[in-house]
Write an enzyme that holds these catalytic residues in place. Structure first.
Site, PDB file in Angstrom:
ATOM      1  NE  ARG A 109      -5.477  11.255   0.739  1.00 17.00           N
ATOM      2  CZ  ARG A 109      -4.463  10.467   1.089  1.00 17.00           C
ATOM      3  NH1 ARG A 109      -3.537  10.151   0.230  1.00 17.00           N
ATOM      4  NH2 ARG A 109      -4.376  10.003   2.327  1.00 17.00           N
TER       5      ARG A 109
ATOM      6  CE  LYS B 196      -2.172   6.767  -3.734  1.00 20.45           C
ATOM      7  NZ  LYS B 196      -3.582   7.087  -3.884  1.00 20.45           N
TER       8      LYS B 196
HETATM    9  N1  HH2 Z   1      -4.850   7.366  -1.276  1.00 22.20           N
HETATM   10  C1  HH2 Z   1      -4.443   6.885  -0.081  1.00 22.20           C
HETATM   11  C2  HH2 Z   1      -5.242   7.047   1.057  1.00 22.20           C
HETATM   12  N2  HH2 Z   1      -6.410   7.727   1.005  1.00 22.20           N
HETATM   13  N3  HH2 Z   1      -8.007   8.936  -0.251  1.00 22.20           N
HETATM   14  C3  HH2 Z   1      -8.422   9.425  -1.432  1.00 22.20           C
HETATM   15  N4  HH2 Z   1      -9.584  10.102  -1.515  1.00 22.20           N
HETATM   16  N5  HH2 Z   1      -7.691   9.269  -2.583  1.00 22.20           N
HETATM   17  C4  HH2 Z   1      -6.504   8.589  -2.589  1.00 22.20           C
HETATM   18  O1  HH2 Z   1      -5.890   8.447  -3.678  1.00 22.20           O
HETATM   19  C5  HH2 Z   1      -6.025   8.044  -1.356  1.00 22.20           C
HETATM   20  C6  HH2 Z   1      -6.820   8.232  -0.189  1.00 22.20           C
HETATM   21  C7  HH2 Z   1      -3.142   6.165   0.019  1.00 22.20           C
HETATM   22  O2  HH2 Z   1      -2.105   7.054   0.272  1.00 22.20           O
HETATM   23  P1  HH2 Z   1      -1.509   7.347   1.720  1.00 22.20           P
HETATM   24  O3  HH2 Z   1      -2.546   7.918   2.634  1.00 22.20           O
HETATM   25  O4  HH2 Z   1      -0.303   8.183   1.561  1.00 22.20           O
HETATM   26  O5  HH2 Z   1      -1.017   5.941   2.231  1.00 22.20           O
HETATM   27  P2  HH2 Z   1      -1.632   4.877   3.224  1.00 22.20           P
HETATM   28  O6  HH2 Z   1      -2.960   4.451   2.721  1.00 22.20           O
HETATM   29  O7  HH2 Z   1      -0.606   3.769   3.179  1.00 22.20           O
HETATM   30  O8  HH2 Z   1      -1.749   5.527   4.576  1.00 22.20           O
END
Ligand code: HH2
Length: 274
Positions: free
Chosen positions: A255, A219
Protein backbone atom coordinates in the site's frame (compact mmCIF):
# COMPACT_ATOMS: atom_id res chain seq x y z
CA UNK A 1 -19.42 -11.72 -7.28
CA UNK A 2 -19.49 -15.10 -5.54
CA UNK A 3 -17.39 -16.67 -8.28
CA UNK A 4 -14.43 -14.42 -7.53
CA UNK A 5 -10.97 -15.87 -7.62
CA UNK A 6 -8.72 -16.03 -4.52
CA UNK A 7 -6.95 -12.81 -3.48
CA UNK A 8 -3.55 -13.93 -4.71
CA UNK A 9 -4.87 -14.67 -8.21
CA UNK A 10 -6.69 -11.36 -8.49
CA UNK A 11 -3.73 -9.46 -7.00
CA UNK A 12 -0.54 -11.45 -7.72
CA UNK A 13 2.61 -10.87 -5.69
CA UNK A 14 3.76 -8.05 -5.73
CA UNK A 15 0.72 -5.87 -6.39
CA UNK A 16 0.75 -2.15 -5.70
CA UNK A 17 -2.24 -0.53 -3.98
CA UNK A 18 -2.21 3.24 -4.58
CA UNK A 19 -3.46 5.44 -1.73
CA UNK A 20 -6.10 8.06 -2.54
CA UNK A 21 -7.08 9.85 0.66
CA UNK A 22 -10.14 12.05 0.13
CA UNK A 23 -9.46 13.84 3.41
CA UNK A 24 -8.20 17.23 4.61
CA UNK A 25 -5.98 15.74 7.30
CA UNK A 26 -4.20 12.52 6.25
CA UNK A 27 -0.66 12.44 7.56
CA UNK A 28 1.16 12.66 4.24
CA UNK A 29 -1.33 13.64 1.52
CA UNK A 30 -4.04 15.41 3.52
CA UNK A 31 -5.98 17.89 1.37
CA UNK A 32 -4.24 16.89 -1.86
CA UNK A 33 -7.20 14.88 -3.22
CA UNK A 34 -10.05 16.44 -1.26
CA UNK A 35 -11.83 17.63 -4.40
CA UNK A 36 -13.46 14.66 -6.15
CA UNK A 37 -11.91 15.63 -9.53
CA UNK A 38 -8.43 15.57 -8.00
CA UNK A 39 -9.03 12.20 -6.36
CA UNK A 40 -10.35 10.72 -9.60
CA UNK A 41 -7.39 12.07 -11.58
CA UNK A 42 -4.98 10.67 -9.00
CA UNK A 43 -6.67 7.25 -9.11
CA UNK A 44 -6.49 7.13 -12.91
CA UNK A 45 -2.86 8.23 -12.90
CA UNK A 46 -1.97 5.52 -10.35
CA UNK A 47 -3.60 2.85 -12.49
CA UNK A 48 -1.68 4.10 -15.53
CA UNK A 49 1.53 3.92 -13.47
CA UNK A 50 0.93 0.25 -12.74
CA UNK A 51 -1.14 0.09 -9.57
CA UNK A 52 -3.27 -3.08 -9.35
CA UNK A 53 -5.89 -1.15 -7.37
CA UNK A 54 -6.47 2.14 -5.58
CA UNK A 55 -7.47 2.44 -1.94
CA UNK A 56 -10.01 5.25 -1.56
CA UNK A 57 -10.50 6.56 1.98
CA UNK A 58 -12.64 9.33 3.43
CA UNK A 59 -11.43 9.19 7.02
CA UNK A 60 -7.91 9.79 8.30
CA UNK A 61 -6.57 7.29 10.82
CA UNK A 62 -3.35 9.20 11.48
CA UNK A 63 -2.18 9.23 15.11
CA UNK A 64 -4.36 11.64 17.10
CA UNK A 65 -7.27 11.76 14.64
CA UNK A 66 -10.86 11.54 15.87
CA UNK A 67 -12.84 10.16 12.95
CA UNK A 68 -15.61 11.64 10.81
CA UNK A 69 -19.40 11.19 10.65
CA UNK A 70 -21.06 8.74 8.27
CA UNK A 71 -22.52 11.60 6.21
CA UNK A 72 -19.18 13.32 5.83
CA UNK A 73 -17.39 10.11 4.87
CA UNK A 74 -20.04 9.35 2.24
CA UNK A 75 -19.92 12.93 0.96
CA UNK A 76 -16.19 12.51 0.35
CA UNK A 77 -16.04 9.11 -1.28
CA UNK A 78 -19.31 8.64 -3.22
CA UNK A 79 -18.57 11.22 -5.95
CA UNK A 80 -15.13 9.71 -6.45
CA UNK A 81 -16.45 6.18 -6.83
CA UNK A 82 -19.27 7.37 -9.08
CA UNK A 83 -16.76 9.08 -11.37
CA UNK A 84 -14.53 5.99 -11.49
CA UNK A 85 -17.65 4.06 -12.56
CA UNK A 86 -16.35 0.68 -11.53
CA UNK A 87 -13.79 0.75 -14.36
CA UNK A 88 -10.89 0.99 -11.95
CA UNK A 89 -10.10 -1.66 -9.32
CA UNK A 90 -10.96 0.06 -6.05
CA UNK A 91 -10.62 -0.82 -2.42
CA UNK A 92 -12.56 1.20 0.13
CA UNK A 93 -10.68 2.15 3.30
CA UNK A 94 -13.45 2.25 5.88
CA UNK A 95 -14.65 0.71 9.11
CA UNK A 96 -18.28 1.72 8.49
CA UNK A 97 -20.76 -0.84 7.16
CA UNK A 98 -22.85 1.75 5.31
CA UNK A 99 -19.82 3.29 3.58
CA UNK A 100 -18.70 -0.18 2.49
CA UNK A 101 -22.21 -1.04 1.26
CA UNK A 102 -22.35 2.10 -0.90
CA UNK A 103 -18.80 1.64 -2.18
CA UNK A 104 -19.39 -2.00 -3.13
CA UNK A 105 -22.59 -1.03 -4.96
CA UNK A 106 -20.47 1.47 -6.90
CA UNK A 107 -17.99 -1.21 -7.93
CA UNK A 108 -15.39 -1.40 -5.14
CA UNK A 109 -13.87 -4.89 -4.90
CA UNK A 110 -12.09 -4.89 -1.56
CA UNK A 111 -12.98 -3.56 1.88
CA UNK A 112 -9.92 -2.38 3.79
CA UNK A 113 -10.91 -2.20 7.45
CA UNK A 114 -8.22 -0.91 9.81
CA UNK A 115 -10.33 -2.13 12.76
CA UNK A 116 -10.47 -5.72 11.45
CA UNK A 117 -14.29 -5.89 11.86
CA UNK A 118 -14.19 -4.56 15.43
CA UNK A 119 -15.44 -1.04 14.59
CA UNK A 120 -18.83 -2.10 13.25
CA UNK A 121 -19.22 -5.89 13.39
CA UNK A 122 -22.15 -5.65 10.90
CA UNK A 123 -19.54 -4.80 8.28
CA UNK A 124 -18.87 -8.56 8.23
CA UNK A 125 -22.29 -9.36 6.75
CA UNK A 126 -21.92 -6.59 4.15
CA UNK A 127 -18.67 -8.17 2.98
CA UNK A 128 -20.03 -11.73 3.21
CA UNK A 129 -23.16 -10.94 1.19
CA UNK A 130 -21.30 -9.03 -1.52
CA UNK A 131 -18.50 -11.55 -1.98
CA UNK A 132 -15.96 -8.71 -1.80
CA UNK A 133 -12.32 -9.10 -0.81
CA UNK A 134 -11.43 -8.04 2.73
CA UNK A 135 -8.27 -6.76 4.40
CA UNK A 136 -8.04 -7.27 8.17
CA UNK A 137 -5.49 -4.94 9.78
CA UNK A 138 -3.95 -5.01 13.24
CA UNK A 139 -4.21 -1.91 15.41
CA UNK A 140 -3.50 -1.59 19.13
CA UNK A 141 -5.85 0.96 20.72
CA UNK A 142 -7.58 3.58 18.56
CA UNK A 143 -6.12 6.34 16.36
CA UNK A 144 -6.69 9.10 18.92
CA UNK A 145 -4.43 7.46 21.51
CA UNK A 146 -2.64 4.57 19.80
CA UNK A 147 0.84 6.10 19.85
CA UNK A 148 0.77 6.71 23.62
CA UNK A 149 3.21 4.10 24.94
CA UNK A 150 2.28 1.02 22.87
CA UNK A 151 3.43 -2.25 24.50
CA UNK A 152 3.59 -5.91 23.48
CA UNK A 153 4.97 -9.12 24.98
CA UNK A 154 6.35 -10.00 21.56
CA UNK A 155 5.01 -7.74 18.85
CA UNK A 156 5.11 -10.36 16.09
CA UNK A 157 3.51 -13.10 18.21
CA UNK A 158 0.84 -10.69 19.47
CA UNK A 159 -0.02 -9.35 16.01
CA UNK A 160 -0.07 -12.88 14.60
CA UNK A 161 -2.46 -14.11 17.31
CA UNK A 162 -4.72 -11.09 16.78
CA UNK A 163 -4.86 -11.61 13.01
CA UNK A 164 -5.55 -15.35 13.43
CA UNK A 165 -8.42 -14.48 15.78
CA UNK A 166 -9.93 -11.85 13.44
CA UNK A 167 -9.52 -14.20 10.47
CA UNK A 168 -11.45 -16.90 12.35
CA UNK A 169 -14.16 -14.34 13.21
CA UNK A 170 -14.49 -13.24 9.57
CA UNK A 171 -14.76 -16.84 8.36
CA UNK A 172 -17.40 -17.59 11.03
CA UNK A 173 -19.33 -14.60 9.71
CA UNK A 174 -19.45 -16.23 6.28
CA UNK A 175 -16.58 -14.50 4.45
CA UNK A 176 -14.64 -16.95 2.27
CA UNK A 177 -11.12 -17.33 3.64
CA UNK A 178 -9.65 -17.24 0.14
CA UNK A 179 -10.91 -13.65 -0.22
CA UNK A 180 -9.25 -12.37 2.96
CA UNK A 181 -5.84 -10.77 3.33
CA UNK A 182 -4.16 -9.57 6.53
CA UNK A 183 -1.98 -6.60 7.45
CA UNK A 184 0.30 -5.98 10.46
CA UNK A 185 -0.81 -2.32 10.57
CA UNK A 186 2.52 -0.49 10.43
CA UNK A 187 2.28 2.59 12.69
CA UNK A 188 -1.01 1.66 14.34
CA UNK A 189 -0.12 1.49 18.04
CA UNK A 190 3.55 0.67 17.44
CA UNK A 191 6.94 2.20 18.15
CA UNK A 192 9.68 2.51 15.52
CA UNK A 193 11.22 -0.68 16.94
CA UNK A 194 7.88 -2.55 16.78
CA UNK A 195 7.38 -1.56 13.13
CA UNK A 196 10.84 -2.73 12.09
CA UNK A 197 10.54 -5.94 14.11
CA UNK A 198 7.30 -6.67 12.22
CA UNK A 199 8.99 -6.00 8.89
CA UNK A 200 12.07 -8.05 9.80
CA UNK A 201 9.95 -11.05 10.86
CA UNK A 202 7.16 -10.68 8.28
CA UNK A 203 7.77 -14.27 7.18
CA UNK A 204 6.27 -15.36 10.53
CA UNK A 205 3.03 -13.57 9.66
CA UNK A 206 3.05 -15.27 6.26
CA UNK A 207 2.59 -18.53 8.24
CA UNK A 208 -1.05 -17.46 8.73
CA UNK A 209 -1.49 -18.68 5.17
CA UNK A 210 -3.16 -15.48 3.95
CA UNK A 211 -1.75 -12.86 1.54
CA UNK A 212 -0.06 -10.01 3.42
CA UNK A 213 -0.77 -6.33 2.85
CA UNK A 214 1.94 -3.94 4.08
CA UNK A 215 1.70 -0.15 4.25
CA UNK A 216 5.03 1.40 5.27
CA UNK A 217 4.86 4.17 2.66
CA UNK A 218 5.85 7.62 4.02
CA UNK A 219 5.23 6.51 7.61
CA UNK A 220 6.86 8.42 10.43
CA UNK A 221 8.99 5.48 11.59
CA UNK A 222 11.03 5.90 8.41
CA UNK A 223 11.72 9.57 9.13
CA UNK A 224 12.51 8.77 12.76
CA UNK A 225 14.90 5.95 11.87
CA UNK A 226 16.71 8.46 9.67
CA UNK A 227 17.37 10.67 12.68
CA UNK A 228 14.48 13.12 13.08
CA UNK A 229 12.76 12.26 16.39
CA UNK A 230 9.83 14.57 15.55
CA UNK A 231 9.26 13.29 11.99
CA UNK A 232 5.60 12.83 11.01
CA UNK A 233 6.39 11.33 7.60
CA UNK A 234 9.19 9.42 5.88
CA UNK A 235 10.87 10.03 2.52
CA UNK A 236 10.32 8.17 -0.73
CA UNK A 237 13.68 6.37 -0.83
CA UNK A 238 13.05 4.95 2.64
CA UNK A 239 9.52 3.92 1.63
CA UNK A 240 10.90 2.04 -1.39
CA UNK A 241 13.42 0.16 0.75
CA UNK A 242 10.68 -0.85 3.19
CA UNK A 243 8.40 -2.03 0.37
CA UNK A 244 11.12 -4.13 -1.24
CA UNK A 245 12.07 -5.63 2.14
CA UNK A 246 8.39 -6.43 2.80
CA UNK A 247 8.04 -8.06 -0.61
CA UNK A 248 11.18 -10.13 -0.04
CA UNK A 249 9.72 -11.39 3.25
CA UNK A 250 6.41 -12.43 1.70
CA UNK A 251 4.17 -9.37 1.26
CA UNK A 252 1.66 -9.62 -1.60
CA UNK A 253 0.07 -6.14 -1.70
CA UNK A 254 2.11 -3.01 -1.00
CA UNK A 255 0.00 0.00 0.00
CA UNK A 256 1.85 3.09 -1.28
CA UNK A 257 1.46 6.78 -2.09
CA UNK A 258 4.12 6.99 -4.86
CA UNK A 259 2.95 4.35 -7.30
CA UNK A 260 5.31 4.77 -10.24
CA UNK A 261 8.47 4.51 -8.14
CA UNK A 262 7.18 1.53 -6.18
CA UNK A 263 6.19 -0.31 -9.36
CA UNK A 264 9.71 0.27 -10.71
CA UNK A 265 11.41 -0.92 -7.51
CA UNK A 266 9.16 -3.97 -7.13
CA UNK A 267 9.53 -4.96 -10.77
CA UNK A 268 13.29 -5.17 -10.23
CA UNK A 269 12.87 -6.96 -6.89
CA UNK A 270 10.54 -9.53 -8.44
CA UNK A 271 13.02 -10.24 -11.21
CA UNK A 272 15.68 -10.97 -8.60
CA UNK A 273 13.66 -12.91 -6.04
CA UNK A 274 10.82 -14.57 -8.00
N1 HH2 B 1 -2.31 2.82 6.75
C1 HH2 B 1 -3.09 3.93 6.73
C2 HH2 B 1 -4.44 3.84 6.39
N2 HH2 B 1 -5.00 2.66 6.02
N3 HH2 B 1 -4.78 0.34 5.64
C3 HH2 B 1 -4.02 -0.77 5.64
N4 HH2 B 1 -4.55 -1.95 5.29
N5 HH2 B 1 -2.70 -0.74 5.99
C4 HH2 B 1 -2.08 0.42 6.38
O1 HH2 B 1 -0.87 0.38 6.72
C5 HH2 B 1 -2.85 1.63 6.39
C6 HH2 B 1 -4.23 1.55 6.02
C7 HH2 B 1 -2.50 5.25 7.09
O2 HH2 B 1 -1.96 5.87 5.97
P1 HH2 B 1 -2.72 6.98 5.12
O3 HH2 B 1 -3.98 6.45 4.52
O4 HH2 B 1 -1.77 7.54 4.14
O5 HH2 B 1 -3.03 8.13 6.15
P2 HH2 B 1 -4.33 8.54 6.95
O6 HH2 B 1 -4.77 7.40 7.79
O7 HH2 B 1 -3.83 9.71 7.78
O8 HH2 B 1 -5.38 8.92 5.95
Amino acid sequence: MSGREPVEQRFPRPSVMGVVNVTPDSFSDGGVHLRAEDAVAAARRMLAEGAALVDVGGESTRPGSRGVSLDEELRRIVPVLEALEGRVAVSIDTAKAEVARRALALGAELVNDVTALRGEPELASVVAESGAYLCLMHMQGEPRTMQVDPRYDDVVDDVKAFLADRLAFAVREGIAEERICVDPGIGFGKTVEHNFELLRRLDELAELGRPLVVGFSRKRSLGRLLGDPEATTGPLAASLAAAVAAYERGATILRVHDVEEHVQALTVAREVWA
